[in-house]
Motif scaffolding. Structure first.
Motif, short mmCIF file in Angstrom:
data_model
loop_
_atom_site.label_atom_id
_atom_site.label_comp_id
_atom_site.label_asym_id
_atom_site.label_seq_id
_atom_site.Cartn_x
_atom_site.Cartn_y
_atom_site.Cartn_z
N VAL A 36 0.83 -1.21 0.00
CA VAL A 36 0.00 0.00 0.00
C VAL A 36 0.87 1.26 0.00
CG1 VAL A 36 -1.62 1.34 1.40
CG2 VAL A 36 -2.00 -1.10 1.04
N LEU A 37 1.83 1.32 0.90
CA LEU A 37 2.64 2.54 1.00
C LEU A 37 3.57 2.72 -0.19
CD1 LEU A 37 3.35 2.42 4.82
CD2 LEU A 37 1.86 4.00 3.61
N PHE A 38 4.15 1.63 -0.69
CA PHE A 38 4.99 1.74 -1.87
C PHE A 38 4.15 2.10 -3.09
CE2 PHE A 38 7.61 0.02 -5.36
CZ PHE A 38 8.76 0.75 -5.12
N GLY A 39 2.94 1.56 -3.17
CA GLY A 39 2.03 1.92 -4.26
C GLY A 39 1.67 3.39 -4.24
N LEU A 40 1.42 3.94 -3.05
CA LEU A 40 1.15 5.38 -2.95
C LEU A 40 2.34 6.20 -3.42
CD1 LEU A 40 -0.69 5.82 0.47
CD2 LEU A 40 -1.54 6.47 -1.77
N LEU A 60 -1.37 18.47 -11.05
CA LEU A 60 -0.75 17.14 -11.11
C LEU A 60 0.48 17.05 -10.22
CD1 LEU A 60 -0.84 16.05 -14.86
CD2 LEU A 60 -1.93 14.94 -12.93
N PHE A 61 1.29 18.09 -10.26
CA PHE A 61 2.50 18.07 -9.45
C PHE A 61 2.16 18.09 -7.96
CE2 PHE A 61 6.02 20.04 -7.19
CZ PHE A 61 7.05 19.20 -7.57
N VAL A 62 1.25 18.95 -7.57
CA VAL A 62 0.88 19.04 -6.15
C VAL A 62 0.19 17.75 -5.69
CG1 VAL A 62 -0.58 20.29 -4.50
CG2 VAL A 62 0.78 21.55 -6.16
N GLY A 63 -0.64 17.17 -6.54
CA GLY A 63 -1.28 15.90 -6.20
C GLY A 63 -0.28 14.78 -6.04
N GLY A 64 0.68 14.70 -6.95
CA GLY A 64 1.72 13.68 -6.85
C GLY A 64 2.59 13.89 -5.63
N LEU A 65 2.93 15.15 -5.37
CA LEU A 65 3.73 15.46 -4.19
C LEU A 65 2.98 15.10 -2.91
CD1 LEU A 65 6.40 16.72 -3.30
CD2 LEU A 65 5.22 18.92 -3.20
N ALA A 66 1.68 15.35 -2.90
CA ALA A 66 0.86 15.00 -1.72
C ALA A 66 0.84 13.48 -1.51
CB ALA A 66 -0.56 15.53 -1.89
N LEU A 67 0.70 12.73 -2.59
CA LEU A 67 0.72 11.26 -2.46
C LEU A 67 2.05 10.76 -1.92
CD1 LEU A 67 -1.09 9.92 -5.65
CD2 LEU A 67 -1.81 9.68 -3.29
N CYS A 68 3.14 11.33 -2.42
CA CYS A 68 4.47 10.93 -1.93
C CYS A 68 4.64 11.28 -0.46
CB CYS A 68 5.56 11.59 -2.76
SG CYS A 68 5.74 10.90 -4.40
N MET A 69 4.18 12.45 -0.07
CA MET A 69 4.31 12.88 1.32
C MET A 69 3.47 12.02 2.26
SD MET A 69 6.60 15.08 1.18
CE MET A 69 6.61 15.82 2.78
N VAL A 70 2.28 11.65 1.82
CA VAL A 70 1.42 10.77 2.64
C VAL A 70 2.09 9.40 2.80
CG1 VAL A 70 -0.78 9.50 2.64
CG2 VAL A 70 -0.74 11.95 2.17
N ALA A 71 2.66 8.88 1.72
CA ALA A 71 3.33 7.59 1.79
C ALA A 71 4.54 7.64 2.73
CB ALA A 71 3.77 7.14 0.40
N LEU A 72 5.31 8.71 2.64
CA LEU A 72 6.48 8.83 3.51
C LEU A 72 6.07 9.05 4.97
CD1 LEU A 72 8.81 10.95 1.24
CD2 LEU A 72 9.07 8.55 1.88
N TYR A 73 5.02 9.85 5.20
CA TYR A 73 4.53 10.06 6.56
C TYR A 73 4.04 8.73 7.15
CZ TYR A 73 1.64 11.70 10.40
OH TYR A 73 1.08 11.89 11.63
N GLY A 74 3.31 7.98 6.35
CA GLY A 74 2.82 6.69 6.83
C GLY A 74 3.95 5.73 7.13
N THR A 75 4.98 5.74 6.29
CA THR A 75 6.10 4.83 6.47
C THR A 75 6.92 5.15 7.71
OG1 THR A 75 6.24 4.48 4.10
CG2 THR A 75 8.18 3.92 5.39
N PHE A 76 7.23 6.41 7.91
CA PHE A 76 8.17 6.77 8.96
C PHE A 76 7.52 7.22 10.26
CE2 PHE A 76 10.76 7.38 5.10
CZ PHE A 76 11.71 6.42 5.39
N ASP A 77 6.21 7.46 10.27
CA ASP A 77 5.57 7.90 11.51
C ASP A 77 4.45 6.97 11.95
OD1 ASP A 77 5.39 9.89 13.61
OD2 ASP A 77 3.41 10.33 12.76
N LEU A 78 3.52 6.67 11.07
CA LEU A 78 2.36 5.88 11.48
C LEU A 78 2.68 4.40 11.68
CD1 LEU A 78 -0.43 7.45 9.26
CD2 LEU A 78 0.10 7.90 11.65
N VAL A 79 3.45 3.82 10.76
CA VAL A 79 3.76 2.39 10.87
C VAL A 79 4.53 2.07 12.16
CG1 VAL A 79 5.03 0.49 9.83
CG2 VAL A 79 3.55 1.91 8.43
N PRO A 80 5.60 2.79 12.49
CA PRO A 80 6.29 2.47 13.75
C PRO A 80 5.43 2.73 14.98
CG PRO A 80 7.72 3.78 12.35
CD PRO A 80 6.37 3.76 11.71
#
Length: 84
Positions: A36-40, A60-80
């Motif tokens: 899920v997170l890698f897909g985002l 498009l750029f802001v939407g893509g940037l938002a998706l990347c930021m959500v994935a990184l936030y989920g990976t480094f903050d929510l998952v742990p």
């Protein structure tokens, strides 16, 4: 058996109990979260790659940037936070 031997055995058991680590996370849950997170993250990169110089789209750029930021936030903050 002397009192010293009993005390040493009790202390050894106490120290052994303190050194027990967690059993780890479920493999299925880890694989699902990874997908899920890698897909985002990949979806965000793909959206940002759709921009062309002839027809730039800030959305498009802001939407893509938002998706990347959500994935990184989920990976480094929510998952742990939720898996520990």
């Amino acid at each position: 058996m002397s009192k010293q031997h009993v005390a040493d055995a009790t202390d050894a058991q106490t120290h052994q109990d303190e050194n027990v680590t967690s059993k780890g996370n479920s493999t299925v849950l880890s694989v699902v979260l990874f997908i899920v997170l890698f897909g985002l993250f990949v979806a965000g990169l793909y959206m940002m790659s759709m921009i062309s110089m002839t027809e730039p789209s800030v959305g498009l750029f802001v939407g893509g940037l938002a998706l990347c930021m959500v994935a990184l936030y989920g990976t480094f903050d929510l998952v742990p936070r939720f898996l520990s």
